[in-house]
Design a protein around this motif. Structure first.
Motif, short mmCIF file in Angstrom:
data_model
loop_
_atom_site.label_atom_id
_atom_site.label_comp_id
_atom_site.label_asym_id
_atom_site.label_seq_id
_atom_site.Cartn_x
_atom_site.Cartn_y
_atom_site.Cartn_z
N PRO A 1 2.23 -1.13 -6.03
CA PRO A 1 2.63 -0.18 -4.98
C PRO A 1 1.41 0.47 -4.33
N SER A 2 1.49 0.65 -3.01
CA SER A 2 0.37 1.20 -2.26
C SER A 2 0.85 2.35 -1.39
N LEU A 3 0.09 2.65 -0.32
CA LEU A 3 0.35 3.80 0.54
C LEU A 3 0.87 3.37 1.90
N ASP A 4 1.71 4.21 2.48
CA ASP A 4 2.11 4.05 3.87
C ASP A 4 0.91 4.35 4.77
N ARG A 5 0.85 3.71 5.92
CA ARG A 5 -0.29 3.92 6.82
C ARG A 5 -0.38 5.33 7.37
N SER A 6 0.70 6.07 7.32
CA SER A 6 0.67 7.46 7.78
C SER A 6 0.16 8.42 6.72
N ASP A 7 -0.04 7.95 5.50
CA ASP A 7 -0.52 8.80 4.42
C ASP A 7 -1.98 9.20 4.68
N PRO A 8 -2.34 10.47 4.51
CA PRO A 8 -3.73 10.87 4.77
C PRO A 8 -4.75 10.20 3.86
N ARG A 9 -4.30 9.62 2.75
CA ARG A 9 -5.23 8.92 1.85
C ARG A 9 -5.45 7.46 2.25
N PHE A 10 -4.70 6.97 3.24
CA PHE A 10 -4.80 5.55 3.60
C PHE A 10 -6.19 5.14 4.07
N PRO A 11 -6.91 5.94 4.87
CA PRO A 11 -8.28 5.53 5.24
C PRO A 11 -9.20 5.36 4.04
N ALA A 12 -9.10 6.25 3.05
CA ALA A 12 -9.93 6.12 1.85
C ALA A 12 -9.56 4.87 1.07
N LEU A 13 -8.27 4.60 0.95
CA LEU A 13 -7.84 3.39 0.24
C LEU A 13 -8.29 2.15 1.00
N SER A 14 -8.25 2.18 2.33
CA SER A 14 -8.68 1.03 3.12
C SER A 14 -10.17 0.73 2.90
N LEU A 15 -10.99 1.77 2.88
CA LEU A 15 -12.42 1.56 2.61
C LEU A 15 -12.64 1.05 1.19
N GLY A 16 -11.91 1.63 0.23
CA GLY A 16 -12.05 1.19 -1.15
C GLY A 16 -11.62 -0.25 -1.32
N ASN A 17 -10.53 -0.63 -0.67
CA ASN A 17 -10.08 -2.01 -0.72
C ASN A 17 -11.12 -2.94 -0.13
N CYS A 18 -11.72 -2.53 0.98
CA CYS A 18 -12.76 -3.34 1.61
C CYS A 18 -13.94 -3.55 0.67
N ALA A 19 -14.37 -2.49 0.01
CA ALA A 19 -15.50 -2.59 -0.92
C ALA A 19 -15.14 -3.44 -2.14
N LEU B 1 5.50 -6.07 1.27
CA LEU B 1 6.32 -7.06 0.60
C LEU B 1 7.74 -6.53 0.62
N LEU B 2 8.60 -7.17 1.43
CA LEU B 2 9.98 -6.68 1.59
C LEU B 2 9.99 -5.21 1.97
N ASP B 3 9.17 -4.83 2.92
CA ASP B 3 9.08 -3.46 3.44
C ASP B 3 8.49 -2.47 2.45
N GLU B 4 8.02 -2.94 1.33
CA GLU B 4 7.33 -2.08 0.36
C GLU B 4 5.83 -2.20 0.63
N ASN B 5 5.14 -1.07 0.74
CA ASN B 5 3.69 -1.09 0.92
C ASN B 5 3.03 -1.45 -0.40
N VAL B 6 2.20 -2.49 -0.38
CA VAL B 6 1.57 -2.97 -1.61
C VAL B 6 0.10 -3.26 -1.39
N ALA B 7 -0.64 -3.22 -2.50
CA ALA B 7 -2.02 -3.70 -2.55
C ALA B 7 -1.98 -5.07 -3.21
N TYR B 8 -2.58 -6.05 -2.55
CA TYR B 8 -2.58 -7.43 -3.06
C TYR B 8 -3.93 -7.78 -3.65
N LEU B 9 -3.89 -8.61 -4.68
CA LEU B 9 -5.06 -9.33 -5.19
C LEU B 9 -4.69 -10.80 -5.14
N ASP B 10 -5.51 -11.61 -4.48
CA ASP B 10 -5.13 -12.98 -4.16
C ASP B 10 -6.35 -13.87 -4.34
N LEU B 11 -6.25 -14.86 -5.22
CA LEU B 11 -7.40 -15.75 -5.39
C LEU B 11 -6.96 -17.16 -5.74
#
Length: 466
Positions: free
Chosen positions: A288-306, A336-346
């Motif tokens: 489970p992850s964050l909705d894009r309107s969540d104020p923490r989403f920019p921090a999570l986006s940077l962390g995911n990128c790193a 995933l089915l309208d649920e906000n998720v963080a993926y790990l894919d390899l």
């Protein structure tokens, strides 16, 4: 805006000797994204329109999105409707529509499935009225003939057959079942589902769902936004709230799958999905992850990128470059089915699947004691802003991005606000986000591969302890 979170030379400073021993010039602070001039309004028929002045070339990109009604089990019907819709007009024959688009130098395509119908058009700016004429004829006065729907169903069935054989599709289908239960309908309908679709079903779905209330249209290109809104209002007036037979004026309630299929509270085991004879394995995990309107989403986006969002990220460096355990490794934020998720894919070889799982688990655990450093965050920030700038530079990309935002329930101004927040986010915010949302205990998933080849391998706590 210049970030205050820096260590060492970092972005914005000379980074060492370049060709001939001369120091490299400073990169400079990344700019905030500025939206082009636009109008965001609602037409007299209830359609929301976002018209954007982006005159890089004398073209216009249109993106129309219509919510589908709250009724599961219609995936095949929705896909056939999308395939047939561009040429389904009571006013013009399919051959006439093709000639009109050809003479205009334009294209019109549609895609349907899940909870939305999407139409895309690309046209020279001078031909926009002709394309709108075709669009209005298909939306407001459709004619779905049995032969046309049969042909559309056959086309989609052929595409589905190819899709079902791909490891990515196999993993996605399995992940849907794991996270939301075995009652979830497949994302890719069966051949029998497509064969059962009738023109009557498609006509009824169009009447129930393809109406302007709740839909939106994005127009990006060499246009005057105010004038274009007036042109659209006139051109689409025939597509009214109940223009199709059996239609109503009520807004469509979008089909939100999470309202029907709720994710389990306790993550189940990571499952092995058999793919006989496969020489590679695909590992797909989600949490489970964050909705894009969540104020923490920019921090999570940077962390995911790193962590795994670009070529210099931790996962790519460790699993691919240093250990040679993955052909491809990514982390990303999606639905995933309208649920906000963080993926790990390899993707990895059969022989190294266990080692790749253990190394992936180790990197996730490392986030607890060693979250992304200031240097890692600054590098991710530069990459993120640079990619955003390039990805929004063309008319096509900007139209797609705005349509995606509106589909998420966000306004166009989110792009500017998000860009600003990316420049401001500090290490503490990034650390908190990745430590919470990339905690290995939160992930469920699948390993698609050859069971015989994987036998006897140790997968570590990420899989073995479940």
């Amino acid at each position: 805006m210049t970030s205050t979170h820096r260590s060492g030379p970092g972005p914005g400073h000379a980074t060492g000797p370049g060709p001939g021993g001369h120091p490299l010039p400073p990169i400079g602070a990344p700019p905030e994204y500025a939206l082009p001039p636009l109008v965001d309004t609602v037409l007299s028929n209830g359609l929301r329109v976002v018209a954007v002045h982006a005159p890089s070339v004398p073209m216009v990109e249109l993106r129309l999105q219509v919510p589908l009604p709250a009724a599961p089990g219609r995936e095949a019907v929705a896909q056939v409707m999308a395939e047939a819709l561009p040429l389904a007009s009571l006013r013009y024959s399919a051959a006439e529509i093709q000639r009109m688009l050809g003479h205009a130098g334009a294209s019109l395509t549609a895609a349907g499935g899940g909870n939305r119908l999407s139409l895309s058009a690309s046209t020279p700016a001078a031909s926009l009225p002709r394309v709108l004429e075709v669009l209005e004829a298909s939306l407001g006065a459709p004619r779905y003939e049995e032969e046309h729907c049969w042909s559309a169903a056959r086309t989609r069935a052929e595409q589905a057959t190819a899709a079902r054989s791909q490891p990515t599709a196999i993993a996605q289908e399995a992940l849907r079942r794991i996270r939301h239960g075995r009652g979830v309908p497949p994302a890719v309908p069966s051949d029998a589902d497509f064969a059962a679709v009738t023109a009557g079903q498609v006509t009824r779905l169009h009447a129930e769902s393809v109406r302007p209330a709740g839909a939106f249209l994005v127009a990006v290109g060499d246009i005057d936004p105010e004038h274009t809104v007036r042109v659209l209002d006139k051109a689409l007036e025939g597509w009214g709230p109940a223009s199709a037979e059996g239609g109503t004026a009520e807004p469509v309630t979008p089909y939100r799958t999470t309202a029907v299929y709720v994710a389990p509270v306790v993550p189940p085991a990571v499952e092995l999905v058999e793919r006989p004879g496969a020489v590679q394995s695909q590992i797909l995990l989600a949490a489970p992850s964050l909705d894009r309107s969540d104020p923490r989403f920019p921090a999570l986006s940077l962390g995911n990128c790193a962590l795994g969002g670009y070529f210099s990220s931790r996962l790519v460096t460790r699993l691919r470059e240093q250990r040679g355990l993955a052909y491809r490794v990514d982390s990303y934020l999606d639905e995933l089915l309208d649920e906000n998720v963080a993926y790990l894919d390899l993707d990895t070889s059969t022989a190294t699947t266990g080692a790749a799982c253990r190394e992936l688990y180790a990197e996730l655990c490392r986030l607890a004691d060693d979250p992304p450093s200031v240097r890692e965050i600054d590098a991710a920030r530069q990459f993120f802003i640079g990619m955003q700038t390039m990805s929004l530079a063309s008319q096509t990309a900007l139209a797609g991005a705005l349509a995606g935002l509106l589909g998420y329930g966000l306004d166009p101004q989110w792009l500017t606000a998000f860009s600003g927040r990316i420049l401001e986010v500090g290490r503490a915010e990034v650390a908190a986000a990745v430590q919470e949302f990339f905690d290995p205990a939160r992930f469920t998933g699948v390993v698609v591969g050859n069971r015989d080849g994987l036998a006897g391998q140790s997968f570590g706590p990420l899989i073995g302890s479940r």
